[in-house]
Design a protein around this motif. Sequence first.
Motif, mmCIF file in Angstrom:
data_model
loop_
_atom_site.group_PDB
_atom_site.id
_atom_site.type_symbol
_atom_site.label_atom_id
_atom_site.label_comp_id
_atom_site.label_asym_id
_atom_site.label_seq_id
_atom_site.Cartn_x
_atom_site.Cartn_y
_atom_site.Cartn_z
ATOM 1 N N ILE A 24 0.633 -0.173 5.868
ATOM 2 C CA ILE A 24 -0.182 -0.513 4.938
ATOM 3 C C ILE A 24 0.464 -0.975 3.383
ATOM 4 O O ILE A 24 0.264 -1.940 2.985
ATOM 5 C CB ILE A 24 -1.368 0.541 4.678
ATOM 6 C CG1 ILE A 24 -2.204 0.711 5.746
ATOM 7 C CG2 ILE A 24 -2.279 0.184 3.240
ATOM 8 C CD1 ILE A 24 -3.073 1.751 5.972
ATOM 9 N N TYR A 69 3.399 -1.685 2.691
ATOM 10 C CA TYR A 69 4.321 -2.725 2.919
ATOM 11 C C TYR A 69 3.871 -4.019 2.995
ATOM 12 O O TYR A 69 4.318 -5.031 2.240
ATOM 13 C CB TYR A 69 5.310 -2.520 4.069
ATOM 14 C CG TYR A 69 6.393 -3.426 4.084
ATOM 15 C CD1 TYR A 69 7.755 -3.026 3.457
ATOM 16 C CD2 TYR A 69 6.375 -4.739 4.630
ATOM 17 C CE1 TYR A 69 8.642 -3.764 3.392
ATOM 18 C CE2 TYR A 69 7.458 -5.584 4.647
ATOM 19 C CZ TYR A 69 8.727 -5.175 3.973
ATOM 20 O OH TYR A 69 9.843 -6.084 3.874
ATOM 21 N N SER A 70 2.416 -4.146 3.562
ATOM 22 C CA SER A 70 1.726 -5.155 3.697
ATOM 23 C C SER A 70 1.401 -5.853 2.365
ATOM 24 O O SER A 70 1.168 -7.231 2.026
ATOM 25 C CB SER A 70 0.364 -5.119 4.407
ATOM 26 O OG SER A 70 -0.308 -4.497 3.639
ATOM 27 N N LYS A 91 3.302 -6.061 -0.114
ATOM 28 C CA LYS A 91 4.503 -6.757 -0.761
ATOM 29 C C LYS A 91 4.130 -8.497 -0.693
ATOM 30 O O LYS A 91 4.864 -9.199 -1.463
ATOM 31 C CB LYS A 91 5.693 -6.542 0.086
ATOM 32 C CG LYS A 91 6.341 -5.212 -0.150
ATOM 33 C CD LYS A 91 7.859 -5.201 0.111
ATOM 34 C CE LYS A 91 8.527 -4.268 -0.552
ATOM 35 N NZ LYS A 91 9.986 -3.844 -0.332
ATOM 36 N N ALA A 92 3.480 -8.610 0.292
ATOM 37 C CA ALA A 92 3.063 -10.110 0.517
ATOM 38 C C ALA A 92 2.333 -10.698 -0.957
ATOM 39 O O ALA A 92 2.479 -11.837 -1.034
ATOM 40 C CB ALA A 92 2.184 -10.329 1.736
ATOM 41 N N ILE A 129 -3.880 -9.412 3.635
ATOM 42 C CA ILE A 129 -3.762 -7.988 3.077
ATOM 43 C C ILE A 129 -5.331 -7.381 3.035
ATOM 44 O O ILE A 129 -5.017 -6.129 3.455
ATOM 45 C CB ILE A 129 -3.433 -8.447 1.414
ATOM 46 C CG1 ILE A 129 -1.620 -9.027 1.449
ATOM 47 C CG2 ILE A 129 -3.249 -6.914 0.713
ATOM 48 C CD1 ILE A 129 -1.411 -9.308 0.015
#
Lengths: 132, 110
Positions: free
Chosen positions: A85, A87-88, A90-91, A124
């Motif tokens: 979660i 890491y997502s 980062k988008a 996200i």
Amino acid sequence: MEEKESLEYSNTEKNRTTKKHTWILYLVLLISIFISTLSGVCAKFAASQPIFSFKFFLYYGLEILILGIYAIIWQQVIKRLNLAIAYSFKASALIWTLVWGLIIFNETINATKIIGVAIVIVGIIIVNIKKK
Amino acid sequence: MIYYFIMVLSVIVASFSQILLKVGANKKYDSIKKEYLNRYVIGGYFLLFLSTLLTIWAYTRIAYTSGPIIESLAYIFVMILSFLILKEKISWNIILGNVIIIIGIIVFYI
């Protein structure tokens, strides 16, 4: 300041990686990713300077400093969130890529870039849908 | 072609670096200093450093715009490794959301 608050939050929270997240944690996460994109801006500034000049080292040093700050915050964030979660998020850097391109580097913005950013934001949000 | 493979390898190494950081973050430490100066975090950032070298190597031959698109594979790798190694629960919306994120990144860079 936000980081301190979430630190206290962790001390009282027994289960560190599940359900109960505060909005502060997400705010810190978004801010840390925003900060990390500034390192890219510094990298680009450094690249445009003559190598080994004072300004080159200034921007390169700033880039490393920003990455260091980001690394410190990131560790606190993943302590409290599932990695997949966190890491997502980062988008969300893509939003800032677009903004810096426009206001600092005078790059052109076209429809596909805006659509791309919009799709990423939707992605996200979907990652963060909570099942009751 | 081999340079695209190097780029993918770089993304895999970077994804493992995140897993190491998370493994380190999941452990309890008696001081803030030890939260950072432990073998997982140091190892994690060593892997990330390794990944940047591979990225630079790959960029000597591949197109600059294809880099971020290949790098977006990290969302999938991190998700799979989180499931396999960290035993995180990966629900349908996490899979769908990450696929949509990658589509967004592709649209942005094409």
